[in-house]
Design a protein around this motif. Structure first.
Motif, PDB file in Angstrom:
ATOM      1  N   GLN A 199       0.757  -1.097   0.097  1.00  0.00           N
ATOM      2  CA  GLN A 199      -0.072  -0.051   0.030  1.00  0.00           C
ATOM      3  C   GLN A 199       0.895   1.245  -0.022  1.00  0.00           C
ATOM      4  OE1 GLN A 199      -1.025  -1.375   4.200  1.00  0.00           O
ATOM      5  NE2 GLN A 199      -1.730   0.883   4.307  1.00  0.00           N
ATOM      6  N   VAL A 200       0.078   2.334   0.012  1.00  0.00           N
ATOM      7  CA  VAL A 200       1.057   3.458   0.442  1.00  0.00           C
ATOM      8  C   VAL A 200       0.656   4.337   1.751  1.00  0.00           C
ATOM      9  CG1 VAL A 200       1.409   4.052  -2.114  1.00  0.00           C
ATOM     10  CG2 VAL A 200      -0.661   5.053  -0.931  1.00  0.00           C
ATOM     11  N   CYS A 201       1.448   5.103   2.286  1.00  0.00           N
ATOM     12  CA  CYS A 201       0.874   5.676   3.569  1.00  0.00           C
ATOM     13  C   CYS A 201       1.504   7.191   3.481  1.00  0.00           C
ATOM     14  CB  CYS A 201       1.613   5.157   4.700  1.00  0.00           C
ATOM     15  SG  CYS A 201       3.530   5.202   4.859  1.00  0.00           S
ATOM     16  N   GLY A 202       0.908   7.909   4.404  1.00  0.00           N
ATOM     17  CA  GLY A 202       0.834   9.319   4.479  1.00  0.00           C
ATOM     18  C   GLY A 202       2.356   9.910   4.430  1.00  0.00           C
ATOM     19  N   GLU A 203       3.107   9.063   5.420  1.00  0.00           N
ATOM     20  CA  GLU A 203       4.429   9.582   5.639  1.00  0.00           C
ATOM     21  C   GLU A 203       5.290   9.278   4.233  1.00  0.00           C
ATOM     22  OE1 GLU A 203       8.599   8.340   8.386  1.00  0.00           O
ATOM     23  OE2 GLU A 203       6.714   7.408   8.385  1.00  0.00           O
ATOM     24  N   GLU A 204       5.124   8.347   3.467  1.00  0.00           N
ATOM     25  CA  GLU A 204       5.484   7.925   2.105  1.00  0.00           C
ATOM     26  C   GLU A 204       5.186   9.181   1.142  1.00  0.00           C
ATOM     27  OE1 GLU A 204       5.379   4.468  -0.982  1.00  0.00           O
ATOM     28  OE2 GLU A 204       3.856   4.595   0.454  1.00  0.00           O
ATOM     29  N   ILE A 205       3.730   9.663   1.140  1.00  0.00           N
ATOM     30  CA  ILE A 205       3.418  10.406   0.214  1.00  0.00           C
ATOM     31  C   ILE A 205       4.346  11.976   0.666  1.00  0.00           C
ATOM     32  CG2 ILE A 205       1.668  12.233  -0.391  1.00  0.00           C
ATOM     33  CD1 ILE A 205      -0.265   9.545   0.123  1.00  0.00           C
TER      34      ILE A 205
END
Length: 219
Positions: A199-205
């Motif tokens: 998945q993706v996460c906020g920190e990654e974005i």
């Protein structure tokens, strides 16, 4: 040419991001990420989210779904149907050329991909002699990494690569091996890992936005 979903963050976009989704999804999958990613003060960008063709997927008992290539087994050294990968690289090249024809030079075009989509953009980058702004490879891997090479005259393209430490679809070790292979081939890779699954996460974005901002300012 593939059908696409498009978003422009302002009039007369000066930059483009072509973003390939993962297996079984479509071009709408990552469109909602745009307002989370884009920051005030950035130049206008055109986000292009193409739909992969529908094809039978071997490991899913041949059930047709959207995919950039067939997955023929579980071994990451040979799981990707490379003919399908190469076909998708050709489709991607056509999308790049369309952006060039619409007035955005190749050096202002980013390629992004999640999972299967990331495998395609990484393969494409090793075959290009024309410049790109950068690659965004999320929760993905390089097919046939053990035999991967760059073509003569391949240009340097910076890569933002991020992966989940708990990814059950593409194990972390597979992605780390890809990052190491790319560096061995002379590719500049910024590696990030996060305590998440496939998945993706906020920190990654947020980290991706930092990476993009650096390149947008430099450009």
């Amino acid at each position: 040419m593939l059908q696409t979903v498009e978003q422009e963050t302002g009039a007369s976009p000066q930059w483009a991001v072509i973003w390939l989704h993962g297996l079984g999804a479509d071009g709408n999958d990552f469109a909602p990420i745009v307002p989370e990613l884009v920051r005030p003060g950035w130049p206008a960008l055109r986000f292009v989210f193409p739909h992969a063709p529908v094809r039978p997927i071997t490991i899913n008992n041949g059930v047709p779904m959207r995919g950039w290539y067939d997955i023929v087994g579980m071994d990451f050294r040979s799981r990707a149907d490379m003919d399908g990968v190469r076909d998708s690289v050709g489709e991607l090249d056509a999308l790049i050329q369309r952006e060039i024809d619409r007035g955005i030079p190749a050096e202002r075009i980013f390629l992004a991909g999640f999972s299967q989509g990331g495998a395609v953009i990484l393969t494409a980058a090793l075959q290009r002699s024309a410049p790109l702004a950068g690659l965004i490879a999320l929760s993905t891997y390089l097919p046939e990494a053990e035999t991967a090479t760059r073509i003569d005259g391949a240009v340097q393209v910076p890569v933002f690569m991020a992966h989940g430490t708990q990814d059950p679809v593409i194990p972390l070790q597979v992605a780390e091996h890809t990052a190491a292979t790319l560096r061995t081939l002379g590719v500049e890779v910024q590696w990030q890992s996060y305590p998440m699954a496939h998945q993706v996460c906020g920190e990654e974005i947020s980290a991706l936005a930092d990476w993009l901002q650096t390149r947008l300012q430099a450009g």
